[in-house]
Design a protein around this motif. Structure first.
Motif, PDB file in Angstrom:
ATOM      1  N   SER A   1      -5.341   1.679   6.041  1.00  0.00           N
ATOM      2  CA  SER A   1      -6.723   1.820   5.574  1.00  0.00           C
ATOM      3  C   SER A   1      -7.651   2.233   6.713  1.00  0.00           C
ATOM      4  O   SER A   1      -8.530   3.092   6.533  1.00  0.00           O
TER       5      SER A   1
ATOM      6  N   GLY B   1     -11.932   1.348  -5.014  1.00  0.00           N
ATOM      7  CA  GLY B   1     -10.855   1.358  -4.023  1.00  0.00           C
ATOM      8  C   GLY B   1     -10.080   0.057  -4.036  1.00  0.00           C
ATOM      9  O   GLY B   1      -8.848   0.052  -3.996  1.00  0.00           O
TER      10      GLY B   1
ATOM     11  N   LEU C   1      -5.235   6.765   0.080  1.00  0.00           N
ATOM     12  CA  LEU C   1      -6.218   6.237  -0.861  1.00  0.00           C
ATOM     13  C   LEU C   1      -7.578   6.032  -0.203  1.00  0.00           C
ATOM     14  O   LEU C   1      -8.619   6.274  -0.815  1.00  0.00           O
ATOM     15  N   THR C   2      -7.572   5.576   1.058  1.00  0.00           N
ATOM     16  CA  THR C   2      -8.837   5.331   1.751  1.00  0.00           C
ATOM     17  C   THR C   2      -9.609   6.619   1.986  1.00  0.00           C
ATOM     18  O   THR C   2     -10.846   6.639   1.922  1.00  0.00           O
TER      19      THR C   2
ATOM     20  N   LEU D   1     -10.731   7.172  -1.921  1.00  0.00           N
ATOM     21  CA  LEU D   1     -11.429   6.117  -2.658  1.00  0.00           C
ATOM     22  C   LEU D   1     -12.335   5.264  -1.787  1.00  0.00           C
ATOM     23  O   LEU D   1     -13.138   4.491  -2.294  1.00  0.00           O
TER      24      LEU D   1
ATOM     25  N   VAL E   1     -10.236  -0.034  -0.198  1.00  0.00           N
ATOM     26  CA  VAL E   1      -8.775  -0.170  -0.251  1.00  0.00           C
ATOM     27  C   VAL E   1      -8.293  -1.295   0.659  1.00  0.00           C
ATOM     28  O   VAL E   1      -7.342  -2.010   0.336  1.00  0.00           O
TER      29      VAL E   1
END
Length: 237
Positions: free
Chosen positions: A17, A101, A145-146, A149, A153
């Motif tokens: 992250s 997230g 994802l970070t 989003l 996360v």
């Protein structure tokens, strides 16, 4: 150390992250394409898991009853409320909603066979290999994802560590009172049921639909109940 695999998994999510936060300066078009790619990959993973069922009627019943329980308990709303609370405490993210997230990452990292099987291996046999593998996958997933989003996360590490830690600690005693046949059947049907949920997460990530996946989570518990009933009462669907 029973919780070693769980701790490593949590550390990898945090590191992934933080790296994703550093690499957030990515064009929006690229972010969107990457997010869709993740969604498609998650959908395929979910399908692969779903096909592993030995009795798909168990999966269907577990999802249906799990959905009823989840809706009555409003689990999705509670998870989102927790994410919104984090957002208020920390402040909004320039990259996206902290709640989004947190919720999406939590569902991806918690749902699935690797979390349960890995934690069981850690507790029963002291073998952390499955969780080590999951940690690497989760770390890279958290990074991606970070970037799309946002930093929310990183907070998924809290439910992930609690979830896997409880299972690992419980597993140190599980072989004393749960027959191997029940455990093997549970893992197979839980994998399939979790796979359907993961497929739904993929649909949500790609924006195709919006399924309240968190409200399906009680289905995992329903799987355990149905498998136990079938074992002790010798029922065949």
């Amino acid at each position: 150390m029973v919780l070693l695999g769980t701790i490593v998994n949590g550390v990898c999510i945090i590191v992934g992250s933080l790296l994703g936060k550093l690499l957030h300066r990515i064009p929006e078009k690229l972010k969107g394409t990457v997010l869709h790619a993740i969604g498609l990959a998650v959908m395929v993973l979910g399908l692969q898991m779903g096909f592993k069922s030995g009795n798909f009627l168990i999966v269907i019943l577990s999802l249906v009853f799990g959905a009823v329980i989840g809706e009555l308990l409003a689990l999705e709303d509670k998870l989102n409320q927790l994410g919104k609370w984090l957002e208020r405490k920390i402040g909004s993210s320039n990259q996206g909603s902290i709640a989004d997230g947190f919720v999406n990452a939590t569902l991806i990292f918690v749902i699935g066979a690797m979390a349960i099987i890995g934690a069981l291996d850690s507790g029963i046999r002291g073998d952390h290999d499955v969780l080590y593998t999951k940690a690497i996958i989760d770390g890279f997933t958290a990074l991606i994802l970070t970037t799309t989003l946002g930093i929310g996360v990183i907070f998924s590490v809290i439910p992930v560590v609690i979830y896997e830690g409880i299972i690992a600690l419980f597993a140190t005693q599980i072989d004393h009172f749960v027959p191997k046949e029940i455990m093997d059947s549970f893992i197979k049907e839980m994998t399939a049921t979790g796979g359907i949920m993961i497929f739904a997460i993929g649909l949500n990530i790609t924006g195709i639909t919006k399924i309240r996946v968190a409200n399906l989570l009680p289905g995992i518990l329903v799987v355990a109940i149905i498998v136990t009933i079938i074992h002790f009462y010798h029922l065949f669907f």
